[in-house]
Design a protein around this motif. Structure first.
Motif: not given
Length: 219
Positions: A170, A177, A179
């Protein structure tokens, strides 16, 4: 494109043979990561390449734009844009233009093969695959695998090796953000830099700079 068995694949094959002797081996897996690729490639065949770069980790659609800011100061210190590129060693390329805050501009040439791997074909004004002994190296595998290492190019005065240091970490940068990521450690004569790529976006962080703006191209 010509292929060869890499040392890693040979090691896996040997390990499988040992297990087979113990009566516990399973069927061998299909090649993945960089298995079977000849890196760098001395004689790329134009028919093995496609017109556009759609690798999800390094999507280089013409017209794309990325901006990166220093994570400590917030000032934009790098901008990337994508343009159509010239033919190199018979292969149509795409140009990634790197513009630094100090005015320095670098133009790198890339092409994608039919399997989805992206190859580095040159840097304008410095080297070009097929000239002076230079050969195209791997910029991004179609399916990056943790631990894979590969030469990014072979050219006089250039020694650069990339290693897949992480998959799926992450990563938070000013823009978002992410992942689904791949992190490369890239080592050259100046040291090691770390680059993180997010699926569908491309480079989102490099050392102390993070992505602050992204505009996908028209392709």
């Amino acid at each position: 494109m010509r292929t060869r068995a890499l040392a890693a694949l040979a090691a896996l094959t040997l390990a499988g043979a040992v297990l087979a002797g113990c009566g516990s081996a399973s069927a061998p897996s299909a090649p993945t990561g960089v298995d079977g690729l000849e890196i760098p490639t001395p004689d790329p065949r134009p028919a093995d390449f496609v017109a556009r770069i759609g690798n999800p980790w390094l999507p280089l659609a013409v017209g794309s734009r990325w901006e990166y800011a220093d994570l400590a100061t917030g000032s934009v210190d790098l901008t990337l844009t994508v343009e159509a590129g010239p033919s190199v060693d018979g292969v149509a390329t795409t140009t990634l233009v790197r513009a630094a805050a100090d005015g320095a501009v670098v133009r790198d040439l890339y092409a994608q093969d039919r399997a989805g791997n992206v190859w580095w074909f040159g840097r304008e004004g410095q080297w070009q695959a097929g000239e002076g002994g230079a050969e195209a190296g791997l910029a991004m595998p179609a399916a990056p695998r943790f631990g894979d290492g590969f030469r990014t190019a072979s050219a006089p005065g250039l020694s650069e090796v990339a290693t897949v240091a992480d998959v799926g970490e992450e990563i938070t940068v000013p823009l978002a953000t992410y992942h689904r990521t791949v992190t490369l450690d890239v080592e050259d004569a100046t040291g090691v830099r770390t680059e993180t790529y997010a699926r569908g976006v491309g480079l989102v962080r490099t050392d102390d700079a993070g992505l602050v703006a992204y505009e996908p191209g028209r392709e």
